[in-house]
Scaffold this motif. Structure first.
Motif, short mmCIF file in Angstrom:
data_model
loop_
_atom_site.label_atom_id
_atom_site.label_comp_id
_atom_site.label_asym_id
_atom_site.label_seq_id
_atom_site.Cartn_x
_atom_site.Cartn_y
_atom_site.Cartn_z
N TRP A 32 0.77 -1.29 -0.05
CA TRP A 32 0.06 0.09 -0.07
C TRP A 32 0.86 1.24 0.03
N ILE A 33 2.24 1.08 0.73
CA ILE A 33 2.94 2.24 0.57
C ILE A 33 3.44 2.68 -0.84
N HIS A 34 3.78 1.47 -1.42
CA HIS A 34 4.11 1.53 -2.77
C HIS A 34 3.11 2.13 -3.86
N ALA A 35 1.78 1.64 -3.45
CA ALA A 35 0.84 2.47 -4.39
C ALA A 35 0.50 3.68 -3.95
N GLY A 36 0.61 4.25 -2.82
CA GLY A 36 0.70 5.60 -2.49
C GLY A 36 1.80 6.46 -3.19
N PHE A 37 2.88 5.95 -3.13
CA PHE A 37 3.99 6.56 -3.98
C PHE A 37 3.77 6.66 -5.42
N SER A 38 3.26 5.46 -6.15
CA SER A 38 2.57 5.56 -7.36
C SER A 38 1.62 6.61 -7.72
N GLU A 39 0.69 6.83 -6.90
CA GLU A 39 -0.40 7.72 -6.81
C GLU A 39 0.34 9.24 -6.86
N TRP A 93 -1.12 -9.75 11.57
CA TRP A 93 -1.28 -8.51 11.80
C TRP A 93 -0.77 -7.80 10.41
N LEU A 94 -0.50 -8.69 9.55
CA LEU A 94 -0.19 -7.99 8.17
C LEU A 94 -1.41 -8.23 7.08
N THR A 95 -2.24 -8.48 7.48
CA THR A 95 -3.61 -8.87 6.44
C THR A 95 -4.40 -7.78 7.11
N PHE A 96 -5.24 -7.12 6.01
CA PHE A 96 -6.29 -6.13 6.06
C PHE A 96 -7.65 -6.44 5.82
N THR A 97 -8.36 -5.68 6.26
CA THR A 97 -9.96 -5.55 5.90
C THR A 97 -10.42 -4.45 5.33
N ASP A 98 -11.73 -4.39 5.00
CA ASP A 98 -12.14 -3.23 4.14
C ASP A 98 -12.29 -2.05 5.17
N GLY A 99 -12.25 -2.42 6.55
CA GLY A 99 -12.31 -1.31 7.57
C GLY A 99 -11.23 -0.81 7.86
N ASP A 100 -10.10 -1.44 7.43
CA ASP A 100 -8.58 -0.76 7.75
C ASP A 100 -8.44 0.19 6.75
N LEU A 101 -8.70 -0.03 5.44
CA LEU A 101 -8.84 0.84 4.40
C LEU A 101 -9.58 2.07 4.58
N ALA A 102 -10.89 1.64 5.14
CA ALA A 102 -11.93 2.77 5.53
C ALA A 102 -11.45 3.75 6.51
N VAL A 103 -10.78 3.49 7.57
CA VAL A 103 -10.32 4.14 8.49
C VAL A 103 -9.12 5.13 8.02
N MET A 104 -8.22 4.43 7.12
CA MET A 104 -7.61 5.34 6.70
C MET A 104 -8.17 6.63 5.74
N ASP A 105 -9.10 6.10 5.11
CA ASP A 105 -9.60 7.16 4.01
C ASP A 105 -10.19 8.23 4.78
N VAL A 106 -10.84 7.79 6.01
CA VAL A 106 -11.57 8.89 6.68
C VAL A 106 -10.45 9.81 7.38
N ALA A 107 -9.46 9.25 7.76
CA ALA A 107 -8.08 10.16 8.18
C ALA A 107 -7.48 11.04 6.96
N PRO A 159 -2.28 0.20 6.75
CA PRO A 159 -1.89 0.35 5.32
C PRO A 159 -1.63 2.07 5.38
N LEU A 160 -0.71 2.42 6.05
CA LEU A 160 -0.35 3.52 6.24
C LEU A 160 0.30 4.40 4.83
N GLN A 161 0.48 5.39 4.58
CA GLN A 161 0.81 6.12 3.56
C GLN A 161 0.29 5.69 2.23
N MET A 162 -0.83 5.15 2.19
CA MET A 162 -1.66 4.72 0.97
C MET A 162 -2.02 5.90 0.08
N ALA A 163 -2.01 6.96 0.85
CA ALA A 163 -2.36 8.44 -0.05
C ALA A 163 -1.75 9.27 0.82
N ALA A 164 -1.71 10.50 0.22
CA ALA A 164 -1.38 11.96 0.76
C ALA A 164 -0.07 11.65 1.54
N ALA A 165 0.69 11.01 0.74
CA ALA A 165 2.31 10.89 1.46
C ALA A 165 3.04 12.38 1.48
#
Length: 612
Positions: free
Chosen positions: A137-144, A484-498, A516-522
């Motif tokens: 997800w960090i790499h996805a944020g870098f690409s974005e 601890w390294l597997t995510f749910t839709d809730g993990d993505l949702a809380v980051m989107d809200v942040a 999934p930190l730094q998945m956006a707005a890095a």
């Protein structure tokens, strides 16, 4: 009176000698029935391997069930996979071994290879929801970020000094009309593993020819690749290019191969039996690979150049200048394209040279820790590495008994571990070294099993057990950290809200990096882990210390998830629910709940207004 009919009488046996004296109604004789049973038995024997492969894949697929990451413990995924699913995987390996030391039909062996590839690489993407691993997800944020701004974030992360993959990924995403690269992250392990397996097959054929050794090498590569370095990352992409480079080098530019012949001095090397045009094309392709590797990953291009140097020193590589050519591109990029890294991190880079003990502690000793489940998983990884190395060594002994007295193959496999004397690479260096050496180790194991070919039953049993056991262990070891390294839709949702709440310059902190930190707005929103707030002067380790550190630094947002809690429990022996104590402490010291769902919390300081 004779009518002559006796002389003209013809029996049924004369007309149909194969039917003997069967009656005119055509009823089959016992001999007919026996012959038909034999034909049916042969037909079933011919069809059995392919049928067992398909049955194994079917059992694997039917046995797959969704897995809730919140139910996992230190043993990870293996405790949640059904016996039906695991039986299917073992059956695929057994059917492939049966066919390999039998008729060796390409279509059946290809089916077994596909079945093994899917069962090893696609299990986790299929049983979970969103893509796993925070680094993807960090790499996805870098690409974005590159897609939005057309530039990297300077002096931010060492990976931005090798940005080629992030740039290409964003181009693909835009071409496909994707707003986010979620699906690309989810499918990355399946795609990268499949491409790498094709490269290993080509390399094995170049070394040993298109026989049993090549097939075994591919299966053992798939079954023993537990390192999980095939997620959405530059190293996964460059690994595929690395294996392709090895295959081109060995097939077109070496003579004899690294597993054949005797001792050859470098200055007495011979020209390979390929056409000049083929050798020119090989050099061009290798140069293009070197150029592609240079801006993509900091380690892989140097390993490929090292492999070329080993082949040259053993008198196998015909082109003396190829190692220099392969080394030139990454060196030029390091000093020009990655200038920010060596200017800012030179002391750190140089300081690790020669510290093999530090690499050993970071890569092995420090990892065998945590609760019993995690210790079993990490010990299993070490055990698989030792087992693979031992059997590959047996394969090398087999070659020596066949009068192929060369050290080239074991040195190629072992030389990658010299990297550990240069850099600990974030504690992952031994996993990287093992992965770089795995194609050579798999070929060595292929030779060891090939030596049993004269005893077909034993060869089938040993190969089936080894491939099946390694495949199951691979799933166990790959999924050992899934708690601890597997995510749910809730993990993505809380980051989107942040991200929706935070203004530019406001900080988001997580208690653990299992988010999934730094998945956006890095670039706009600083995003940090609690370990970055910690120091010797001001420890931020206990629950009370974490609350004090967050309050003292006036952190605007704190994300808390169940994965963070499990990571602390499994790895550091903290009490279950410790993240809840941190949340309660923050709520008592000027924080409020902005978002809460399914155990995922977003806390914000009371003295700030909600963002746009």
């Amino acid at each position: 009176m004779s009518t002559g009919l006796d002389e003209q009488r013809v029996t049924l046996g004369d007309l149909f000698p194969e039917r003997g004296t069967a009656p005119p109604n055509g009823a089959p004789t016992p001999q007919d029935r026996h012959e038909r049973r034999r034909e049916l038995a042969h037909l079933l024997k011919d069809l059995a391997p392919a049928a067992l492969v398909l049955l194994g894949v079917l059992l694997w697929a039917v046995g797959l069930e969704p897995v809730d990451p919140d139910t996992l413990d230190g043993y990870g995924l293996i405790t949640k996979l059904s016996p039906v699913c695991l039986t299917g995987i073992v059956l695929v390996g057994a059917a492939g071994a049966w066919e390999l030391f039998g008729q060796r039909r390409t279509i059946v062996l290809a089916l077994a290879t596909i079945g093994l590839w899917l069962s090893v690489s696609a299990t986790q993407p299929l049983v979970y929801g969103p893509a796993r691993l925070p680094w993807g997800w960090i790499h996805a944020g870098f690409s974005e970020h590159i897609g939005m701004t057309g530039d990297v974030i300077h002096n931010f992360d060492i990976r931005f000094s090798w940005p080629a993959m992030f740039t290409v990924t964003q181009m693909w995403a835009e071409a496909a009309g994707l707003e986010r690269v979620d699906r690309m992250i989810e499918l990355a392990p399946v795609a990268f593993t499949g491409i790498a397996a094709l490269g290993v097959g080509a390399l094995a054929q170049a070394v040993a020819g298109p026989g049993r050794v090549a097939w075994l090498a591919v299966w053992l590569f798939l079954a023993a690749s537990w390192t999980e370095q095939d997620y959405f990352s530059p190293q996964a992409l460059t690994y595929c290019l690395y294996v392709a480079g090895l295959a081109i080098m060995v097939s077109d530019l070496t003579s004899p191969g690294p597993a054949t012949g005797g001792r050859i001095l470098p200055w007495r090397r011979s020209v390979p039996p390929t056409t000049p045009g083929t050798r020119i094309r090989a050099h061009v392709l290798l140069l293009l690979l070197a150029v592609a590797l240079a801006p993509t990953h900091q380690l892989s291009p140097f390993v490929l150049a090292g492999m070329a140097l080993v082949l040259l020193l053993f008198g196998r590589l015909s082109s003396a200048w190829l190692p220099i050519m392969l080394l030139s591109a990454p060196t030029v990029w390091f000093f020009l394209g990655a200038r920010e890294t060596w200017v800012n991190e030179l002391e750190k880079i140089v300081g690790g040279i020669g510290d093999f003990g530090g690499s050993l502690n970071a890569g092995v000793t420090d990892r065998v820790s945590g609760d019993l489940g995690h210790q079993v998983i990490t010990s299993g990884r070490i055990g698989v590495f030792l087992l693979v190395g031992l059997i590959a060594f047996v394969g090398w002994l087999v070659l020596r008994r066949a009068a192929h007295r060369t050290w080239a193959l074991p040195v190629l496999a072992g030389s990658t571990f010299l990297i550990a004397a240069v850099q600990p690479y974030g504690g992952e260096i031994f996993m990287r070294c093992y992965l770089f050496s795995l194609p050579w180790l798999a070929i060595g194991i292929g030779y060891a099993l090939e030596a049993l070919r004269s005893r077909a039953v034993l060869a089938r049993v040993v190969s089936a057990v080894l491939v099946g056991a390694l495949a199951v262990s691979c799933l166990a070891l790959r999924g050992g950290n899934d708690a601890w390294l597997t995510f749910t839709d809730g993990d993505l949702a809380v980051m989107d809200v942040a991200y929706g709440q935070a203004r530019e310059g406001e900080t988001i902190v997580v208690l653990r990096w299992s988010t999934p930190l730094q998945m956006a707005a890095a670039a706009d929103v600083p995003q940090r882990g609690m370990d970055e707030l910690d120091s010797e002067e001001r420890p931020c380790v206990t629950e009370e210390q974490m609350v004090a550190c967050l309050e003292q630094d006036e952190v605007e947002y704190v994300v808390i998830t169940p994965q963070q809690d499990r990571e602390g429990v499994i790895l550091d022996g903290m009490e279950p629910g410790w993240t809840g104590q941190v949340a309660d402490g923050l709520l008592a010291h000027g924080y409020r709940v902005v978002y809460e769902h399914d155990g995922r919390l977003l806390l914000a300081r009371e003295d700030r207004e909600a963002g746009p």
